[in-house]
Scaffold this motif. Sequence first.
Motif, PDB file in Angstrom:
ATOM      1  N   GLN A 196       0.813  -1.212   0.000  1.00 32.18           N
ATOM      2  CA  GLN A 196       0.000   0.000   0.000  1.00 32.18           C
ATOM      3  C   GLN A 196       0.848   1.265   0.000  1.00 32.18           C
ATOM      4  N   ASP A 197       1.941   1.260   0.756  1.00 35.56           N
ATOM      5  CA  ASP A 197       2.823   2.428   0.762  1.00 35.56           C
ATOM      6  C   ASP A 197       3.458   2.635  -0.609  1.00 35.56           C
ATOM      7  N   GLU A 198       3.850   1.533  -1.240  1.00 36.47           N
ATOM      8  CA  GLU A 198       4.431   1.615  -2.585  1.00 36.47           C
ATOM      9  C   GLU A 198       3.420   2.185  -3.572  1.00 36.47           C
ATOM     10  N   ALA A 199       2.203   1.660  -3.537  1.00 35.86           N
ATOM     11  CA  ALA A 199       1.167   2.131  -4.453  1.00 35.86           C
ATOM     12  C   ALA A 199       0.873   3.614  -4.238  1.00 35.86           C
ATOM     13  N   GLU A 200       0.807   4.024  -2.988  1.00 37.14           N
ATOM     14  CA  GLU A 200       0.525   5.426  -2.692  1.00 37.14           C
ATOM     15  C   GLU A 200       1.656   6.330  -3.157  1.00 37.14           C
ATOM     16  N   GLY A 201       2.890   5.900  -2.946  1.00 37.57           N
ATOM     17  CA  GLY A 201       4.031   6.708  -3.372  1.00 37.57           C
ATOM     18  C   GLY A 201       4.144   6.821  -4.876  1.00 37.57           C
ATOM     19  N   LEU A 202       3.873   5.709  -5.566  1.00 39.37           N
ATOM     20  CA  LEU A 202       4.015   5.701  -7.021  1.00 39.37           C
ATOM     21  C   LEU A 202       2.803   6.266  -7.744  1.00 39.37           C
ATOM     22  N   VAL A 211       7.262  13.421 -21.616  1.00 37.96           N
ATOM     23  CA  VAL A 211       7.829  12.182 -21.084  1.00 37.96           C
ATOM     24  C   VAL A 211       6.786  11.520 -20.191  1.00 37.96           C
ATOM     25  N   TYR A 212       6.705  10.217 -20.283  1.00 32.35           N
ATOM     26  CA  TYR A 212       5.726   9.461 -19.498  1.00 32.35           C
ATOM     27  C   TYR A 212       6.468   8.434 -18.649  1.00 32.35           C
ATOM     28  N   PRO A 213       6.726   8.747 -17.368  1.00 33.96           N
ATOM     29  CA  PRO A 213       7.311   7.749 -16.473  1.00 33.96           C
ATOM     30  C   PRO A 213       6.248   6.737 -16.078  1.00 33.96           C
ATOM     31  N   LEU A 214       6.493   5.488 -16.360  1.00 34.67           N
ATOM     32  CA  LEU A 214       5.467   4.466 -16.174  1.00 34.67           C
ATOM     33  C   LEU A 214       4.997   4.392 -14.727  1.00 34.67           C
ATOM     34  N   PHE A 215       5.931   4.480 -13.788  1.00 36.84           N
ATOM     35  CA  PHE A 215       5.580   4.361 -12.382  1.00 36.84           C
ATOM     36  C   PHE A 215       5.280   5.744 -11.816  1.00 36.84           C
ATOM     37  N   SER A 216       4.075   6.217 -12.090  1.00 41.17           N
ATOM     38  CA  SER A 216       3.672   7.559 -11.676  1.00 41.17           C
ATOM     39  C   SER A 216       2.142   7.642 -11.651  1.00 41.17           C
ATOM     40  N   PRO A 217       1.581   8.667 -10.990  1.00 41.91           N
ATOM     41  CA  PRO A 217       0.119   8.822 -10.970  1.00 41.91           C
ATOM     42  C   PRO A 217      -0.490   8.929 -12.364  1.00 41.91           C
ATOM     43  N   GLN A 218       0.309   9.326 -13.338  1.00 44.26           N
ATOM     44  CA  GLN A 218      -0.184   9.397 -14.709  1.00 44.26           C
ATOM     45  C   GLN A 218      -0.701   8.041 -15.175  1.00 44.26           C
ATOM     46  N   SER A 219      -0.117   6.965 -14.660  1.00 44.91           N
ATOM     47  CA  SER A 219      -0.546   5.626 -15.060  1.00 44.91           C
ATOM     48  C   SER A 219      -1.905   5.266 -14.482  1.00 44.91           C
ATOM     49  N   LEU A 220      -2.220   5.745 -13.273  1.00 41.00           N
ATOM     50  CA  LEU A 220      -3.547   5.479 -12.732  1.00 41.00           C
ATOM     51  C   LEU A 220      -4.605   6.138 -13.601  1.00 41.00           C
ATOM     52  N   ILE A 221      -4.324   7.366 -14.052  1.00 44.24           N
ATOM     53  CA  ILE A 221      -5.248   8.062 -14.939  1.00 44.24           C
ATOM     54  C   ILE A 221      -5.331   7.325 -16.277  1.00 44.24           C
ATOM     55  N   ALA A 222      -4.181   6.945 -16.823  1.00 42.48           N
ATOM     56  CA  ALA A 222      -4.133   6.309 -18.145  1.00 42.48           C
ATOM     57  C   ALA A 222      -4.828   4.954 -18.156  1.00 42.48           C
ATOM     58  N   GLU A 223      -4.491   4.087 -17.207  1.00 46.56           N
ATOM     59  CA  GLU A 223      -5.075   2.748 -17.190  1.00 46.56           C
ATOM     60  C   GLU A 223      -6.549   2.791 -16.774  1.00 46.56           C
ATOM     61  N   GLY A 224      -6.857   3.641 -15.806  1.00 42.46           N
ATOM     62  CA  GLY A 224      -8.243   3.742 -15.364  1.00 42.46           C
ATOM     63  C   GLY A 224      -9.164   4.261 -16.449  1.00 42.46           C
ATOM     64  N   SER A 225      -8.728   5.299 -17.161  1.00 41.72           N
ATOM     65  CA  SER A 225      -9.559   5.853 -18.240  1.00 41.72           C
ATOM     66  C   SER A 225      -9.625   4.899 -19.423  1.00 41.72           C
ATOM     67  N   ILE A 237       2.791  -9.346 -12.277  1.00 44.81           N
ATOM     68  CA  ILE A 237       2.924  -8.827 -10.914  1.00 44.81           C
ATOM     69  C   ILE A 237       4.391  -8.741 -10.510  1.00 44.81           C
ATOM     70  N   GLU A 238       5.168  -9.749 -10.881  1.00 39.82           N
ATOM     71  CA  GLU A 238       6.595  -9.731 -10.557  1.00 39.82           C
ATOM     72  C   GLU A 238       7.298  -8.573 -11.248  1.00 39.82           C
ATOM     73  N   ALA A 239       6.898  -8.271 -12.470  1.00 35.73           N
ATOM     74  CA  ALA A 239       7.553  -7.209 -13.232  1.00 35.73           C
ATOM     75  C   ALA A 239       7.071  -5.818 -12.834  1.00 35.73           C
ATOM     76  N   TYR A 240       5.772  -5.679 -12.574  1.00 38.91           N
ATOM     77  CA  TYR A 240       5.187  -4.344 -12.384  1.00 38.91           C
ATOM     78  C   TYR A 240       4.644  -4.074 -10.981  1.00 38.91           C
ATOM     79  N   ARG A 241       4.626  -5.094 -10.135  1.00 39.79           N
ATOM     80  CA  ARG A 241       4.295  -4.960  -8.724  1.00 39.79           C
ATOM     81  C   ARG A 241       2.945  -4.263  -8.492  1.00 39.79           C
ATOM     82  N   SER A 242       2.940  -3.158  -7.728  1.00 41.31           N
ATOM     83  CA  SER A 242       1.678  -2.512  -7.362  1.00 41.31           C
ATOM     84  C   SER A 242       0.993  -1.825  -8.530  1.00 41.31           C
ATOM     85  N   TYR A 243       1.586  -1.855  -9.708  1.00 44.78           N
ATOM     86  CA  TYR A 243       0.968  -1.268 -10.905  1.00 44.78           C
ATOM     87  C   TYR A 243      -0.416  -1.864 -11.159  1.00 44.78           C
ATOM     88  N   VAL A 244      -0.649  -3.077 -10.677  1.00 46.65           N
ATOM     89  CA  VAL A 244      -1.925  -3.748 -10.959  1.00 46.65           C
ATOM     90  C   VAL A 244      -3.131  -2.952 -10.461  1.00 46.65           C
TER      91      VAL A 244
END
Length: 431
Positions: free
Chosen positions: A126-132, A278-292, A381-388
């Motif tokens: 959860q801390d990882e997900a919140e930070g990323l 630039v789009y850093p994969l591990f960033s809040p931008q990904s929550l917006i991108a994947e969610g939308s 999951i092993e590659a992207y961890r909390s990205y799920v």
Amino acid sequence: MILRLAAATAALALLASPALAAPPEGAKLDVIAKDFVRLTLEAGEREPGYVDAYYGPAEWATAAKAKPREVPALRAEADRLAAALKTVDGKALSPDEVRRKAFLAGQVKAAQTRLAMLAGVKFSFQDEAEGLFGVRPPIKPLTAYDPILARIDKLVPGEGDLATRVSAFQARYTIPTDRLEPVMKAAIAECKARTQAHIALPKGERFDLAFVTKKPWSGYNWYKGGAHSLIEVNTDLPTPISRAVDLGCHEGYPGHHVLNALLEEKLTKAKGWVEFSVYPLFSPQSLIAEGSANYGIRLAFPGTEKLAFERSTLYPLAGLDPATAATYDALTTATADLASVQNTIADLYLSGKMDKDAAVAALAKYALTSRAKAEKSLSFIEAYRSYVINYNLGQEMVRAHVERAGPSQDARWKRMEAVISQATTPADLAK
């Protein structure tokens, strides 16, 4: 005395000149944004896959590749940028710049978190997900999903465990390999037509479609800049007919391709906000991108429209019998309620509370899939961890935000366009 007075007057005038005046707060964001892009590009040299897309100045990428800073120096730079953002006076910013500052703050915090991980710092799931990604995901116990399995069990009667029965049933709806390309092209074309009816796409936007193997994901959009994407579909495992529209919307329209093209057109080019180049994969931008991208499926095909299109167009193209399409659609709709189980299993596995065999077994049971697909999911999951979390929690957050616009499809599309063309943060989705 007259000469001294003149000199003093000239000195005061010089100090008050625009050249020496403190830069406006918006200009400070420009400087921070440029440094953020350079930081991200150099971090990308330290971790393959860190940078998902870049279409900014080529010389910046060349410089990053030639002499990237070490991780400790990059961590110090991320800390400096976070501190610099705090000194920008929000009261002196326009509403757009306030959103820009918030977006940059989230991106920089994600860089701090990811670089700490590269340095060996361990975070809870959860801390990882919140930070990323800027959100703290709720984690349900596995038993919370048992009632959903019981409901699905009634849809697929027969002998054997539920996952085996569901896998066998789904196998009847696999797109033959030699028909995959025409089916995917037809699905993407329909996704585009439905999106284009509500959102003006950048002139000359386009994509290339390719089929690949040996990847941990089922589909991927590689944004190239200039409103151009490469959409790849992984054929390691069979592709069910339901995935055609899902991939077409998610990777293409109104998903990743449209989001990136609009951000480039409206923010990078129109406003000069280089951080969006630039789009850093591990960033809040990904929550917006994947969610939308995930919610875009439901938006483009509301109600029973997806089923109707699949039955009338995709089933014949795939050489499948549309007679039982409704039954299959009911199953896929029911299994969607299991999406967040990946968060629970990822949390247990990554924290060491569940070993690999148990994680594969849990994924097979609760995602109702074959062991081969469960192993593929675990490799992700092993590659992207909390990205799920971005796929399920992100989708739910975007859905709630967009549907607060009201029942009108036009109103929902308008709000969706705002989400994918502005400096949107996870906090904005709560509004």
